[in-house]
Design an enzyme around this catalytic site. Sequence first.
Site, PDB file in Angstrom:
ATOM      1  N   TYR A 105       4.903   9.280   5.493  1.00  0.00           N
ATOM      2  CA  TYR A 105       4.118   8.278   4.758  1.00  0.00           C
ATOM      3  C   TYR A 105       4.100   8.583   3.261  1.00  0.00           C
ATOM      4  CZ  TYR A 105       0.345   4.874   4.077  1.00  0.00           C
ATOM      5  OH  TYR A 105      -0.412   3.795   3.687  1.00  0.00           O
ATOM      6  N   TYR A 132      -5.907   1.563   8.759  1.00  0.00           N
ATOM      7  CA  TYR A 132      -4.956   0.920   9.662  1.00  0.00           C
ATOM      8  C   TYR A 132      -5.651   0.855  11.012  1.00  0.00           C
ATOM      9  CZ  TYR A 132      -1.111   1.706   6.319  1.00  0.00           C
ATOM     10  OH  TYR A 132      -0.282   1.695   5.214  1.00  0.00           O
ATOM     11  N   HIS A 167      -4.887   8.152  -3.566  1.00  0.00           N
ATOM     12  CA  HIS A 167      -5.546   8.352  -2.273  1.00  0.00           C
ATOM     13  C   HIS A 167      -5.021   9.622  -1.619  1.00  0.00           C
ATOM     14  CE1 HIS A 167      -6.913   3.919  -1.510  1.00  0.00           C
ATOM     15  NE2 HIS A 167      -7.353   4.417  -2.638  1.00  0.00           N
ATOM     16  N   PRO A 205       6.251  -4.117   7.036  1.00  0.00           N
ATOM     17  CA  PRO A 205       5.438  -3.478   5.993  1.00  0.00           C
ATOM     18  C   PRO A 205       4.487  -2.373   6.458  1.00  0.00           C
ATOM     19  CG  PRO A 205       4.632  -5.681   6.482  1.00  0.00           C
ATOM     20  CD  PRO A 205       5.894  -5.526   7.245  1.00  0.00           C
ATOM     21  N   LYS A 262       6.893   1.096   3.169  1.00  0.00           N
ATOM     22  CA  LYS A 262       8.133   1.726   2.719  1.00  0.00           C
ATOM     23  C   LYS A 262       9.041   0.854   1.861  1.00  0.00           C
ATOM     24  CE  LYS A 262       7.586   5.728   4.165  1.00  0.00           C
ATOM     25  NZ  LYS A 262       6.749   6.197   3.104  1.00  0.00           N
TER      26      LYS A 262
END
Length: 398
Positions: free
Chosen positions: A388, A204, A76, A296, A300
């Site tokens: 990220y 998200y 992605h 979560p 990570k």
Amino acid sequence: MPVASRTQVGIVGAGPAGLLLSHLLALAGVDSVVVENRSRAYCEARQRAGLLEAGTVELLRSVGLGERLDAEGLEHDGIYLQFLGERHHLDFRALTGGRWVTVYAQTEIVKDLIAARLAAGGAIEFSCTDVAVSDVTSDQPLLSYVDSSGVAHEVTCDVIAGCDGFHGVCRPLIPGLTISERNYPYAWLGILANAAPSTDELIYSRHADGFALYSMRSPEVSRLYLQVAPDEPLDQWPDERIWAELQKRFATGGAWSVSEGEITDKSVTAMRSFVAAPMRHGRLFLAGDAAHIVPPTGAKGLNLALSDVVLLANALRALFKDGSWELADAYSGTCLQRVWRCTHFSWWMTSMLHVAPDADAFESQLMLSQLGYVTSSRAAAQSLAENYTGYQPVRFEL
Ligand code: FAD
Ligand code: DHB
């Protein structure tokens, strides 16, 4: 009398951390034995994380674990952040100069690692009982256990690696631990569904009724999460209620919808931040969830566990090959810098995207302002993207 044997590194736990450590040590010519209290089938089926940082992908490729990951993993380029009913794209490749993330489930990494270790003649003892570690401040710590056929064993080791997760037996052996901890007033209800994802990248979403995350496992299987109360009973969530809540929290006002299908797994996970320091006592070294837990939201936990293991493998290679304790002595401090960076990022993502039950309008406006900032300022988006996709990836030194 227990059966006596010896190895260089006794590893407690066949999760991703313990298995990768055993694999890396074998590449460096260091012997190990992995002792696990669950069955192989249980370890291979445990539904957990799914997202790998670019550095984790590069690491797995570089140590011969990339074949199925490259064939089946989904690369992605970014993620979507959704709030106030609008969806915004963050392009990590553009923001970071080429970094990305790959969706490849922890179950698959564990399967690949077990297969690689067994094919190389590695020792993994599943379904053990009475696993115990002693004498960690001596030169010869002891790992003892009863194997799946009821035979007791005592393995004399040079070093013990506690990779036995949050509820393991190793962390309590470190005296005077400093514990830093935060429990969040919400949990995640996670589902796995036989439904082709109707999104190309993860979403998200912050919604007035709570957070939701749209992830996936393959072009046919979706993985979705909903913010729920910490003690939420699963029987309050029949499938129809889950789908209705997901449709509501991901709605953007258009014709788009979450694609629905048969739900094959359903569970509730508590959310906590936890850091134990130091991560070493004598000849006992902790790695992964045995030493730290992150909520979560930043994806990570697994990446952090594997980074610890790379640093530990480098340190143990230097110890056994060159007789140098330098990296071993630095291990805890080096790990904890990364642990705290990820702890901050995970806490920040969690706070920004969830709706705390006691949050007032002031706090909600702050979080919405922060989301507005990361989706409109290149500098702010770059910071999120750098964390990220993996800040300062570690390298395994052969
Ligand atoms: P673990 O995977 O916990 O492995 C520890 C191993 O030690 C286990 O196999 C256990 O059975 C074994 N063990 C325990 N005690 C003993 C003993 N006494 N003797 C022998 N063996 C023992 N991270 C994310 O990034 N995203 C997510 O969505 C996500 N979801 C999660 C959901 C759940 C329910 C949990 C618990 C964790 C989740 N995580 C997630 C975190 C991520 O899965 C962990 O960070 C990762 O599993 C850490 O790997 P580990 O090898 O350190 O620990
Ligand atoms: C997944 C889990 C996460 O916690 C996350 O942030 C992203 C993806 C997953 O299980 O796919």
